[in-house]
Design an enzyme around this catalytic site. Sequence first.
Site, PDB file in Angstrom:
ATOM      1  N   ARG A  15     -17.325  42.225 135.661  1.00  0.00           N
ATOM      2  CA  ARG A  15     -17.365  40.992 134.877  1.00  0.00           C
ATOM      3  C   ARG A  15     -18.768  40.602 134.446  1.00  0.00           C
ATOM      4  O   ARG A  15     -18.956  39.768 133.559  1.00  0.00           O
ATOM      5  CB  ARG A  15     -16.706  39.844 135.668  1.00  0.00           C
ATOM      6  CG  ARG A  15     -15.188  39.888 135.652  1.00  0.00           C
ATOM      7  CD  ARG A  15     -14.598  38.742 136.434  1.00  0.00           C
ATOM      8  NE  ARG A  15     -14.689  38.945 137.869  1.00  0.00           N
ATOM      9  CZ  ARG A  15     -14.331  38.044 138.789  1.00  0.00           C
ATOM     10  NH1 ARG A  15     -13.880  36.863 138.418  1.00  0.00           N
ATOM     11  NH2 ARG A  15     -14.437  38.314 140.065  1.00  0.00           N
ATOM     12  N   GLN A  73     -20.291  53.777 150.730  1.00  0.00           N
ATOM     13  CA  GLN A  73     -18.845  53.698 150.530  1.00  0.00           C
ATOM     14  C   GLN A  73     -18.539  54.466 149.247  1.00  0.00           C
ATOM     15  O   GLN A  73     -18.720  53.961 148.150  1.00  0.00           O
ATOM     16  CB  GLN A  73     -18.383  52.243 150.424  1.00  0.00           C
ATOM     17  CG  GLN A  73     -16.872  52.089 150.325  1.00  0.00           C
ATOM     18  CD  GLN A  73     -16.443  50.669 149.996  1.00  0.00           C
ATOM     19  OE1 GLN A  73     -17.228  49.883 149.463  1.00  0.00           O
ATOM     20  NE2 GLN A  73     -15.193  50.338 150.304  1.00  0.00           N
ATOM     21  N   THR A  79     -12.879  45.341 150.921  1.00  0.00           N
ATOM     22  CA  THR A  79     -13.933  44.849 151.828  1.00  0.00           C
ATOM     23  C   THR A  79     -13.756  45.361 153.249  1.00  0.00           C
ATOM     24  O   THR A  79     -14.731  45.660 153.938  1.00  0.00           O
ATOM     25  CB  THR A  79     -13.957  43.320 151.824  1.00  0.00           C
ATOM     26  OG1 THR A  79     -12.626  42.825 152.069  1.00  0.00           O
ATOM     27  CG2 THR A  79     -14.460  42.772 150.496  1.00  0.00           C
ATOM     28  N   TYR A 366     -59.815  43.660 122.552  1.00  0.00           N
ATOM     29  CA  TYR A 366     -59.011  44.457 123.474  1.00  0.00           C
ATOM     30  C   TYR A 366     -59.954  45.146 124.452  1.00  0.00           C
ATOM     31  O   TYR A 366     -60.887  45.857 124.046  1.00  0.00           O
ATOM     32  CB  TYR A 366     -58.176  45.515 122.752  1.00  0.00           C
ATOM     33  CG  TYR A 366     -57.509  46.443 123.740  1.00  0.00           C
ATOM     34  CD1 TYR A 366     -56.448  46.006 124.522  1.00  0.00           C
ATOM     35  CD2 TYR A 366     -57.977  47.743 123.941  1.00  0.00           C
ATOM     36  CE1 TYR A 366     -55.851  46.836 125.458  1.00  0.00           C
ATOM     37  CE2 TYR A 366     -57.396  48.586 124.876  1.00  0.00           C
ATOM     38  CZ  TYR A 366     -56.330  48.117 125.634  1.00  0.00           C
ATOM     39  OH  TYR A 366     -55.750  48.935 126.573  1.00  0.00           O
ATOM     40  N   ARG A 440     -73.772  52.432 112.347  1.00  0.00           N
ATOM     41  CA  ARG A 440     -73.004  52.079 111.149  1.00  0.00           C
ATOM     42  C   ARG A 440     -73.738  52.656 109.934  1.00  0.00           C
ATOM     43  O   ARG A 440     -74.945  52.888 109.973  1.00  0.00           O
ATOM     44  CB  ARG A 440     -72.844  50.570 111.028  1.00  0.00           C
ATOM     45  CG  ARG A 440     -74.136  49.800 110.901  1.00  0.00           C
ATOM     46  CD  ARG A 440     -73.913  48.311 111.065  1.00  0.00           C
ATOM     47  NE  ARG A 440     -75.140  47.550 110.866  1.00  0.00           N
ATOM     48  CZ  ARG A 440     -75.368  46.359 111.401  1.00  0.00           C
ATOM     49  NH1 ARG A 440     -74.465  45.806 112.180  1.00  0.00           N
ATOM     50  NH2 ARG A 440     -76.484  45.721 111.152  1.00  0.00           N
TER      51      ARG A 440
END
Length: 459
Positions: A15, A73, A79, A366, A440
């Site tokens: 369910r 089981q 049960t 970052y 750069r």
Amino acid sequence: MKRYAIVLSAGKGTRMKTELPKCAYPLIKKPMIAYIVENLKLSNQIDDIFVVVGHKKDVIKDILNSSVRYVEQTEQLGTGHAVKMVEPAIPDKNSHVIILPGDMPLVDSDLIERAFKEHQTRRHDITVVTTRLNDPFGYGRIIRDESGYLTEIVEEHEATPAQKLVDEINTGIYIVDTNILYSTLSKVTNQNQKHEYYLTDIVKIAKSENYLVGTYTIKESYKTMGINDLYALSIAENILQTQINKMHMKNGVAMVNPESIIIGHNVIIEENVTIHPNSYITGNTIIKKGAQIGPNTEIHESYIGERVVCKHSLVYNSKVHEDTTVGPFAHLRDGAEIGPKNRVGNFVEIKKSSTGRNTKMSHLAYIGDTTCGSNVNFGCGSVTVNYDGKNKYQTTIGDDVFIGCNVNLIAPIKVEDNSTIAAGSTLTTNVPKGALAIARAYQVNKENYIKKPKDEDKK
């Protein structure tokens, strides 16, 4: 006398409509069965815990690891059958056993302690924990005789119309003397509508053999609610949220709109902390005094130091030390450790990295797989480039380093103390102490590069 616990968690829980076994489904980011096991241990009543597993057993084992013992089981035959599987594993049959369903996360240590006390004080052979519900549909009914003594438990499928009107129900929690448990279980059959071995049948069998069968009725029926679908899960989560928030507020934690704040079962919060709306704090998180959390903040498995301000941010598996501000819109994860008096600002992500004191990452940066010193300034757009598509590499930054805007540090790389990196640089080699690094291209202006439009030439 030894005391054991048997937790039943072999079922599928169809369910719930989930791939997870029902007992593994999370309640405030923590699996339901983990609450039960923790509270069994907290009660100080239990010598050993046996968990019956079946459907997707490895999921349950990954949650509980070696904290319990497992019994499988292989077929879900009811049960009674599940409890019978545990019999060979119990070393001492001259003992007591408490049996609980694995889908009752609100069963607390206090309830367990009180139930054991009732069992001992009344000298019961079997104690059935019961409660009363306005709507008992679906639960086994407690049937008593004219003197008020328990005679049997009747399942919903087997109950007569008159029995279905009974509002006292079986919670599914039992305390039983072990020898009696397995003596009566051996006589349980599956002659019923579902062809299952009902654990409830031991009550009728025990009564017929003149064992003393009693009940312990609890008023707090919510503690024994079983979680069978996602709606029931939401109800349990709301109850738990209210209880936890109330406890923290009574201990000196200020909450603004507590209805919107969710705090996990294991979170530790010191006094004089303020938590603002829409904050979600889970796992083994510790928040020290004077911190300000939220609004709109999620913290999981983390340490938040004294007087930290953390707002509109995500903090996972990380540490933030005292007097640091985080956010808005920051993301710390995977072992980030932020030093004292840092500034982690807008849209900054820090992953598996550490910083010293007075370091600032104010916006749009970052920082991954990095060891960073004190008094470092990361300019807007700074990135430690830690991944080449296959491997992760480490960046090391010393103290008193100034990193200009839009700088890429391509790891592995080391930037030594007192150095400066010019804005717009992409570095691939180490920067020595006290150096200025510029990487750069030179600016070239091409004059008259843009020609006049053709229409203007015709004029």
